[in-house]
Scaffold this motif. Structure first.
Motif, PDB file in Angstrom:
ATOM      1  N   ALA B  15       0.843  -1.203   0.000  1.00 13.87           N
ATOM      2  CA  ALA B  15       0.000   0.000   0.000  1.00 13.87           C
ATOM      3  C   ALA B  15       0.872   1.245   0.000  1.00 13.87           C
ATOM      4  CB  ALA B  15      -0.912  -0.019   1.219  1.00 13.87           C
ATOM      5  N   TRP B  16       1.900   1.237   0.820  1.00 18.34           N
ATOM      6  CA  TRP B  16       2.818   2.373   0.914  1.00 18.34           C
ATOM      7  C   TRP B  16       3.424   2.663  -0.442  1.00 18.34           C
ATOM      8  CZ3 TRP B  16       4.023   6.627   2.904  1.00 18.34           C
ATOM      9  CH2 TRP B  16       5.318   7.144   2.877  1.00 18.34           C
ATOM     10  N   MET B  17       3.820   1.565  -1.160  1.00 21.17           N
ATOM     11  CA  MET B  17       4.401   1.763  -2.483  1.00 21.17           C
ATOM     12  C   MET B  17       3.399   2.371  -3.449  1.00 21.17           C
ATOM     13  SD  MET B  17       6.827  -1.491  -3.106  1.00 21.17           S
ATOM     14  CE  MET B  17       6.856  -1.110  -4.837  1.00 21.17           C
ATOM     15  N   ARG B  18       2.160   1.873  -3.365  1.00 22.10           N
ATOM     16  CA  ARG B  18       1.132   2.419  -4.260  1.00 22.10           C
ATOM     17  C   ARG B  18       0.900   3.891  -3.978  1.00 22.10           C
ATOM     18  NH1 ARG B  18      -1.455  -2.761  -4.069  1.00 22.10           N
ATOM     19  NH2 ARG B  18      -2.440  -2.223  -2.119  1.00 22.10           N
ATOM     20  N   LEU B  19       0.906   4.231  -2.680  1.00 20.86           N
ATOM     21  CA  LEU B  19       0.694   5.629  -2.297  1.00 20.86           C
ATOM     22  C   LEU B  19       1.830   6.503  -2.822  1.00 20.86           C
ATOM     23  CD1 LEU B  19      -1.245   7.375  -0.613  1.00 20.86           C
ATOM     24  CD2 LEU B  19       0.301   7.088   1.310  1.00 20.86           C
ATOM     25  N   ARG B  20       3.073   6.000  -2.697  1.00 22.39           N
ATOM     26  CA  ARG B  20       4.223   6.762  -3.151  1.00 22.39           C
ATOM     27  C   ARG B  20       4.124   7.074  -4.644  1.00 22.39           C
ATOM     28  NH1 ARG B  20       9.092   6.953  -0.280  1.00 22.39           N
ATOM     29  NH2 ARG B  20       9.794   8.122  -2.079  1.00 22.39           N
ATOM     30  N   ARG B  21       3.548   6.140  -5.379  1.00 22.73           N
ATOM     31  CA  ARG B  21       3.466   6.309  -6.825  1.00 22.73           C
ATOM     32  C   ARG B  21       2.354   7.279  -7.251  1.00 22.73           C
ATOM     33  NH1 ARG B  21       2.529   1.070  -8.873  1.00 22.73           N
ATOM     34  NH2 ARG B  21       3.675   0.093  -7.198  1.00 22.73           N
ATOM     35  N   ASN B  22       1.414   7.553  -6.311  1.00 20.95           N
ATOM     36  CA  ASN B  22       0.282   8.447  -6.634  1.00 20.95           C
ATOM     37  C   ASN B  22       0.737   9.897  -6.457  1.00 20.95           C
ATOM     38  OD1 ASN B  22      -2.046   9.955  -6.655  1.00 20.95           O
ATOM     39  ND2 ASN B  22      -3.258   8.420  -5.590  1.00 20.95           N
ATOM     40  N   ARG B  23       0.951  10.569  -7.604  1.00 24.15           N
ATOM     41  CA  ARG B  23       1.533  11.899  -7.548  1.00 24.15           C
ATOM     42  C   ARG B  23       0.632  12.909  -6.812  1.00 24.15           C
ATOM     43  NH1 ARG B  23       2.829  14.966 -12.384  1.00 24.15           N
ATOM     44  NH2 ARG B  23       1.982  13.194 -13.462  1.00 24.15           N
ATOM     45  N   VAL B  24      -0.669  12.852  -7.125  1.00 23.39           N
ATOM     46  CA  VAL B  24      -1.597  13.798  -6.498  1.00 23.39           C
ATOM     47  C   VAL B  24      -1.572  13.635  -4.979  1.00 23.39           C
ATOM     48  CG1 VAL B  24      -4.007  14.503  -6.330  1.00 23.39           C
ATOM     49  CG2 VAL B  24      -3.059  13.857  -8.537  1.00 23.39           C
ATOM     50  N   ALA B  25      -1.600  12.378  -4.532  1.00 24.60           N
ATOM     51  CA  ALA B  25      -1.603  12.129  -3.093  1.00 24.60           C
ATOM     52  C   ALA B  25      -0.326  12.643  -2.453  1.00 24.60           C
ATOM     53  CB  ALA B  25      -1.767  10.631  -2.826  1.00 24.60           C
ATOM     54  N   MET B  26       0.796  12.481  -3.124  1.00 30.35           N
ATOM     55  CA  MET B  26       2.045  12.930  -2.531  1.00 30.35           C
ATOM     56  C   MET B  26       2.122  14.452  -2.470  1.00 30.35           C
ATOM     57  SD  MET B  26       3.176  10.285  -1.437  1.00 30.35           S
ATOM     58  CE  MET B  26       4.657  10.853  -0.636  1.00 30.35           C
ATOM     59  N   ILE B  27       1.649  15.116  -3.530  1.00 31.61           N
ATOM     60  CA  ILE B  27       1.616  16.589  -3.487  1.00 31.61           C
ATOM     61  C   ILE B  27       0.747  17.047  -2.328  1.00 31.61           C
ATOM     62  CG2 ILE B  27       0.861  18.668  -4.716  1.00 31.61           C
ATOM     63  CD1 ILE B  27       1.609  17.242  -7.319  1.00 31.61           C
ATOM     64  N   SER B  28      -0.392  16.382  -2.188  1.00 40.97           N
ATOM     65  CA  SER B  28      -1.287  16.738  -1.090  1.00 40.97           C
ATOM     66  C   SER B  28      -0.586  16.544   0.242  1.00 40.97           C
ATOM     67  CB  SER B  28      -2.540  15.872  -1.109  1.00 40.97           C
ATOM     68  OG  SER B  28      -3.124  15.905  -2.365  1.00 40.97           O
ATOM     69  N   ALA B  29       0.125  15.435   0.370  1.00 38.58           N
ATOM     70  CA  ALA B  29       0.807  15.154   1.628  1.00 38.58           C
ATOM     71  C   ALA B  29       1.822  16.243   1.948  1.00 38.58           C
ATOM     72  CB  ALA B  29       1.497  13.796   1.547  1.00 38.58           C
ATOM     73  N   TYR B  30       2.601  16.667   0.941  1.00 40.88           N
ATOM     74  CA  TYR B  30       3.581  17.725   1.192  1.00 40.88           C
ATOM     75  C   TYR B  30       2.875  19.027   1.578  1.00 40.88           C
ATOM     76  CZ  TYR B  30       7.054  14.556  -0.754  1.00 40.88           C
ATOM     77  OH  TYR B  30       7.854  13.485  -0.951  1.00 40.88           O
ATOM     78  N   THR B  31       1.770  19.312   0.883  1.00 44.29           N
ATOM     79  CA  THR B  31       1.011  20.527   1.224  1.00 44.29           C
ATOM     80  C   THR B  31       0.577  20.481   2.686  1.00 44.29           C
ATOM     81  OG1 THR B  31       0.133  20.376  -1.006  1.00 44.29           O
ATOM     82  CG2 THR B  31      -0.876  22.008   0.443  1.00 44.29           C
ATOM     83  N   LEU B  32       0.071  19.308   3.085  1.00 51.75           N
ATOM     84  CA  LEU B  32      -0.394  19.176   4.461  1.00 51.75           C
ATOM     85  C   LEU B  32       0.757  19.364   5.444  1.00 51.75           C
ATOM     86  CD1 LEU B  32      -2.925  16.230   4.186  1.00 51.75           C
ATOM     87  CD2 LEU B  32      -3.367  18.669   4.422  1.00 51.75           C
TER      88      LEU B  32
END
Lengths: 576, 313, 328
Positions: B15-32
């Motif tokens: 799951a962690w790997m899949r999340l890492r690959r999701n660009r939108v989710a990662m941008i959101s995470a950095y924003t947060l």
């Protein structure tokens, strides 16, 4: 999705960027003084009222308001909207001729003169009715119906209205225990009589020199006993004025049409130019003002009753196009910071508060010059005989040095109670930071908005400071200073003397002035106002509310009542 | 890539790997993370910025109480301009406001998730009378109009706990808000968990545990709970933004955090009426809160996809 | 089936009774007094106390509660100060508004219905439509755009969207009137014109949830065996998606929609405040602020009833739509 946000961003930026906020706009004439007389010559009380230049008959004048008018039954009317509205469908014993600029004359409305002080001691008064007065069904108005109207105000079911006349007649604040209206519908309360079909006579145990003023309230309106529907009269009053109710959907719409039996020749103040008046309920202050700004369709002849909210002021005041459509005027609603003198006993502390006050900052917090006008006196400038003075010159932003000098290094810890509404909380925030600059330690305490008034009116309330305002029922010092500072009226709860101030010398002075003729009283109240502030400082006078209204381009003749500070309809017309 | 390597990957790691690959989710995470750091570091920012959240600049307002200059008084000194009326700095109040809002939302999300999970597991596993009672309470809580109750209860509580001359501390108001959210907010999670547990409880591994004589606590929290992490995590991540908005909605009715404490909701509420006369004042807090909530929602969505690949893109 | 309905109804009544008790108790916790609000000036404490007694506010609480509840079913006599006889269903007389609460309701309920029902239709069509499109075009730009739109909607606040919509359409472009309520039968065009912004603001926010939900449901259903079987049997794509997949996917959507509509009918406080419309929600808020007990009770009960009824309807629909669900 990001494009959408960007779109909103650009739109807002476009609206924002091009306008520079500066210090210009229309101004309020806050220094005017009310002059007033009581017109004893019957000529002044005769109709018809002189024509308003440029006024034409016909059309519909709409009034946009958020909530319904709390009461319409003349004996229960007391709110500002109710008072202004009542003049459409009810006539009173006396009324004010008002030029909207502070020049007031008390004249007879139903009566030929504003009352006859029979023995000169203010204990017996007679009002002689005009001839040609009629109700909406065409039957004549006689002293019987006027007296019945006053009698029914003793009914404990009909709450909400003023209680002056009842209390004076019964000589007891518990007037409804002295005379039971329901059990005596065919008789009249003690002291009230109708010697003949056109005379109403009042006999009081004590001198009541303010009676001509008190019967200028709608509670003196007539009603035939067979038209009394009790609490239901509130939604369908029976008309004695120039209009009658055509349709009333509670909380939605109230439509007035002409009452053909009203004779302008009997009426010294009302014109009845428009064919119809329509109250439309539901729009809040912003929606109402925005509709009138848009000025389209029926809104072009509409008035936004809830005024121009602070948030829209800079838009309206900054644009000269709107100025001809604005009504702007200081009102008799005087706001003060009440000091609880039971707790804050040190005069120097009370004086220091007076020196420290930053009126300019406070008014900016409220929304600026179109919302509030600074005041340094206890009585508002619209009071008869008003004299301006400033007992503790604080300048625009407060005299912190002088306040610190008076405190002499002490740090008084005071609790400021305030309502929990947005505005009240902001005022408290402003006052706290203001007074703390002068060396006070202020704790702000929020109290639920609706109960703030009741709580601070309890004698044993635990707070030192609170905001309070008073709008007199008639522009005389008699309905202001004794009401607010007579220490003998203090009781457990429901106090108007919320400073809980009691001084024997002052109480005697109140009694002395109240015995005088109303006209002679005026300069005496002004002197007393100054004396109270200089010697005792039981409050910090802050500001008078400013009335700021906008109407459509086709509405004319509207003015702000010098008595109540809300738009009056007597001269209103619709431009064709 | 060898087969042994593939086999060693746990579901969590996948799951962690899949999340890492999701660009939108990662941008959101950095924003947060940026938002979070701004909120935590508010006092430091105040020091650098040189202006406090309670400082007033009324001399920079015109006679109507509107900030002088362009776009709501934006200047080198006041980056986002000044509030009309009280004349406080919008930028520093937003930083502090974010701190209040995020704390309330996180705390409320944690509390409601814990309550919801515990009651959901208990109801789902035990069934019968206990399930019926808990389900009825859920129905009851759903039938109560939340805003009306909050409006009635929030102002009252402070009156019961503090004397008439005592100032009610902000921390108490915050606690009350969290409590109100807790009372009404747990039902969603409880329903979800209950449904999941009902479908799990007849599975072999639970029956096996039962057959081995495992205690109730062991079955509920050692056997069932680990199988529920994915939906719980997702609901949690979506609950936080809903409490950010919920808190703003309470401020809208005047019962959230009160003056002078800086708070996002209260700020937006106050600014809205100035939409026509001072749009910049509406713009900064309004857009920031949207960005914050959007980042949470996008991240939550990405997390859902990562944890439950069947539903994802 | 019958047993299920009876059981459901019983639990619903129990819920409503509990709601009524809680709201009644809540009122007495309020530090507000409807009576003292009536006299901003020269209040006489003794007179106020007599008014309170006459209104029954000094009676024991359980008696007041029972009297109120009884009034709903049999009507009650309220005394001359409160408009006399109040026929069933008597929701009491609001001393603050000086009118019977049923009259208040007949005025404000149409407003809320006029906001919520059209908005619900818009958000269902928009949300489910977006969700279906993105499920069928999974992984494409269309899919991302649809879900992005939905998530943005879910992240917006109604009061913010509402205010911006008003600024754009009413005050800048001037193509819509200031929000207001005109009865539908009086002038349908004016009715729609005054409410259209509220519909879309509400729909924009709500449709997000439906888009996400219907996409997920659709994807899950599409991967199930019966769909593959249907496709393998040679049924056309349209028939499979339209009849079988949609039908299965719609069940959870109906659940949420029922609760949402029920909840929204119970009071769209924020929408009504943002657009300045006087509906059920705002009436409830005003009632709490002024301590108006009969109105508080009535608004809370009615909105709770909406949710409870919506719940029952959802359960029944469940059985009708999805043959897998059997009512016990």
């Amino acid at each position: 999705m990001y494009a959408r946000i960007a779109g909103v961003v650009m739109l807002l930026a476009a609206v924002t960027a091009c306008t520079k906020t500066t210090n210009e706009g229309n101004n309020v004439d806050t220094n005017r003084v009310t002059t007033g007389v009581i017109a004893m010559d019957p000529k002044d009380s005769r109709g018809p009222a002189p024509e308003v230049p440029g006024a034409t008959k016909g059309g519909t004048l709409t009034i946009l308001r958020l909530t319904k008018i709390s009461h319409m039954d003349p004996q229960r009317v007391y709110s500002f909207a109710g008072l202004m509205n009542a003049s459409l469908y009810a006539r009173y014993l006396t009324t004010w001729k008002d030029d909207g600029k502070g020049n007031l004359t008390l004249v007879g409305d139903l009566a030929e003169t504003p009352g006859k002080n029979v023995n000169g001691d203010c204990k017996v008064w007679e009002f002689k009715l005009k001839s040609g007065l009629k109700f909406e069904d065409g039957r004549p108005i006689t002293s019987k119906e006027v007296a019945y109207g006053i009698a029914r105000s003793f009914d404990p079911d009909l709450t909400g209205g003023p209680t002056y006349v009842q209390e004076w007649l019964a000589d007891d604040p518990q007037y409804d225990t002295k005379w039971d209206f329901k059990a005596n519908k065919n008789s009249l309360p003690p002291g009230l009589s109708t010697p003949d079909a056109s005379t109403v006579r009042f006999e009081f145990k004590k001198a009541r020199c303010d009676l001509p003023f008190a019967v200028s309230l709608p509670a003196s309106a007539p009603l035939p006993p067979d038209k009394d529907t009790g609490v239901n009269l509130d939604n369908m009053p029976f008309s004695s004025g120039p209009y009658k109710i055509a349709k009333h959907t509670v909380g939605v719409e109230l439509v007035f049409e002409r009452n053909p039996h009203w004779d302008p020749a009997t009426d010294p103040v009302r014109h009845a130019y428009p064919d119809k008046f329509v109250w439309s309920f539901g729009a809040d202050a912003e929606a109402g003002a925005n509709r009138v700004i848009a000025d389209s369709g029926p809104d072009a002849s509409a008035l936004a009753w809830n005024g121009v909210p602070a948030s829209l002021v800079s838009k309206v005041a900054g644009n000269a196009d709107y100025w001809p459509r604005t009504l702007i005027s200081p009102t008799p609603s005087a706001n003060r910071l009440t000091i609880n003198t039971q707790r804050v006993k040190d005069l120097a502390v009370r004086q220091a508060l007076n020196y420290a006050i930053d009126r300019d900052g406070l008014i900016k917090t409220l929304g600026g010059a179109t919302v509030a006008a600074p005041m340094t006196t206890l009585m508002p400038p619209s009071t008869l005989g008003f004299q301006s003075y400033d007992a503790y010159p604080a300048g625009k932003n407060g005299n912190i040095e002088e306040a610190k000098k008076l405190l002499a290094g002490k740090t008084p810890e005071l609790v400021l109670a305030h309502g929990d509404s947005k505005t009240s909380t902001e005022i408290a925030t402003q006052l706290k930071s203001n007074f703390e600059k002068a060396g006070f330690k202020i704790t702000t305490k929020a109290v639920p908005q609706d109960s703030t008034l009741d709580e601070t009116k309890k004698k044993d309330n635990p707070w030192d400071l609170y905001m309070d305002s008073w709008a007199a029922d008639w522009p005389s010092g008699a309905s202001i200073l004794p009401v607010l500072f007579d220490g003998r009226t203090i009781r457990a709860e429901g106090n108007t003397n919320s400073s809980y101030f009691n001084d024997d010398a002052l109480n005697k002075e109140f009694d002395r002035i109240l015995q005088l003729d109303p006209v002679a009283q005026a300069p005496e109240w002004a002197k007393l106002d100054q004396r109270i502030m200089k010697e005792h400082a039981p409050a910090v006078p802050l500001y008078a509310d400013v009335a700021y209204f906008l109407h459509g381009s086709k509405a004319g003749g509207l003015y702000v009542s010098s008595v109540f500070g809300y738009p009056a309809f007597t001269n209103a017309y619709v431009k064709s | 890539m060898s087969t042994t390597e593939l086999a060693s990957r746990s579901p969590g790691r996948l799951a962690w790997m899949r999340l890492r690959r999701n660009r939108v989710a990662m941008i959101s995470a950095y924003t947060l993370i940026v938002f979070g750091m701004l909120a935590v570091g508010a006092p430091l920012i105040e020091m650098l910025y040189g202006i406090g959240p309670q400082q007033q600049f009324q001399h920079k307002l015109n006679s109507f109480g509107m900030p002088l200059g362009y776009a709501g008084g934006i200047s080198g000194e006041h980056w986002f301009g000044l509030e009309p009326g009280l004349g406080r700095d919008i930028f520093i109040r937003m930083i502090y406001g974010m701190r209040t809002s995020l704390f309330i939302a996180l705390a409320a999300a944690i509390v409601t998730t814990v309550i919801g999970v515990v009651l959901g597991i208990v109801a789902g596993y035990l069934g019968g009378k206990i399930d019926a009672v808990i389900s009825w309470i859920i129905d009851l809580a759903l039938a109560m109009p939340f805003l009306i109750f909050a409006l009635a209860v929030v102002p009252t509580i402070a009156l019961r706990f503090y004397g008439p001359r005592e100032e009610v501390p902000t921390s108490f108001r915050v606690a009350v808000l969290i409590l109100v959210f807790a009372v009404f907010g747990w039902t969603g999670t409880a329903r979800l968990v209950r449904g999941q547990v009902i479908s799990l409880r007849e599975r072999e591994f639970i029956e096996a545990a039962r057959a081995c004589g495992a205690g109730l606590g062991h079955i509920l929290f050692r056997e069932l709970l680990p199988n529920l992490w994915a939906p719980i995590l997702v609901t949690f991540s979506l609950a936080v933004p809903s409490y950010v908005t919920g808190e703003a909605a309470l401020s809208f009715l005047g019962i959230g955090i009160t003056e002078p404490t800086p708070d996002f909701g209260a700020m937006i509420f106050r600014s809205l009426s100035y939409l026509q006369t001072d749009p910049a004042y509406v713009f900064f807090p309004g857009v920031t809160i949207c960005a914050l909530v959007l980042a949470f929602n996008l991240f939550g969505d990405g997390l859902r996809d990562a944890l439950d690949p069947k539903s994802g893109a | 089936m019958l047993r299920f309905i009876v059981k459901r109804l019983l639990s619903a009544v129990l819920t409503l009774v509990a709601v009524s008790i809680v709201s009644f108790l809540m009122f007495f916790a309020l530090p507000r007094d409807p009576v003292s609000g009536m006299c901003p000036k020269n209040c006489n404490p003794e007179r106020l106390e007599r008014v309170r007694q006459e209104l029954g506010l000094r009676d024991p609480k359980h008696e007041q509660y029972l009297a109120y509840m009884k009034g709903i079913f049999t009507g009650r006599d309220l005394g001359s100060s409160q408009g006399g006889r109040c026929d069933a269903p008597c929701l009491g007389y609001s001393y603050v508004n000086s009118e019977a609460v049923t009259d208040t309701f007949s005025r404000v309920l149409p407003v809320t219905l006029s906001i919520v029902i059209p908005a619900a239709i818009i958000w269902l069509v928009l949300g489910v439509g977006l969700g279906m499109i993105s499920a069928l075009r999974k992984g494409t730009v269309l899919d991302r755009a649809a879900i992005g739109f939905a998530l943005t909607g879910a992240s917006m606040q109604l009061y913010f969207v509402g205010a911006v919509l008003q600024l754009v359409f009413i005050y800048t472009l001037k193509i819509l009137p200031v929000p207001h309520y005109t009865p539908l039968l009086q002038n349908p065009l004016d009715w729609a014109g005054g409410l259209v912004l509220a519909w879309f603001a509400l729909a924009f926010l709500f449709s997000a949830i439906y888009a996400r939900l219907s996409r997920a449901q659709m994807l899950e259903t599409l991967s199930e065996d019966f769909i593959r079987t249907a496709r393998a049997k040679g049924l056309s794509k349209g028939r499979v998606y339209g009849r079988h997949a949609l039908r299965a996917a719609i069940t959870p959507i109906v659940t949420i929609a029922g609760l949402d509509v029920g909840g929204a009918l119970g009071g769209t406080v924020i929408t009504e405040t943002t657009f300045g419309l006087q509906g059920l929600g705002r009436t409830a808020v005003d009632a709490v602020r002024s301590g108006d007990l009969p109105t508080i009770m009535a608004t809370v009960l009615v909105s709770a009833a909406f949710i409870v009824v919506a719940n029952i309807i959802v359960d029944l629909l469940y059985a009708l739509i999805d043959p897998r669900v059997r009512l016990r």
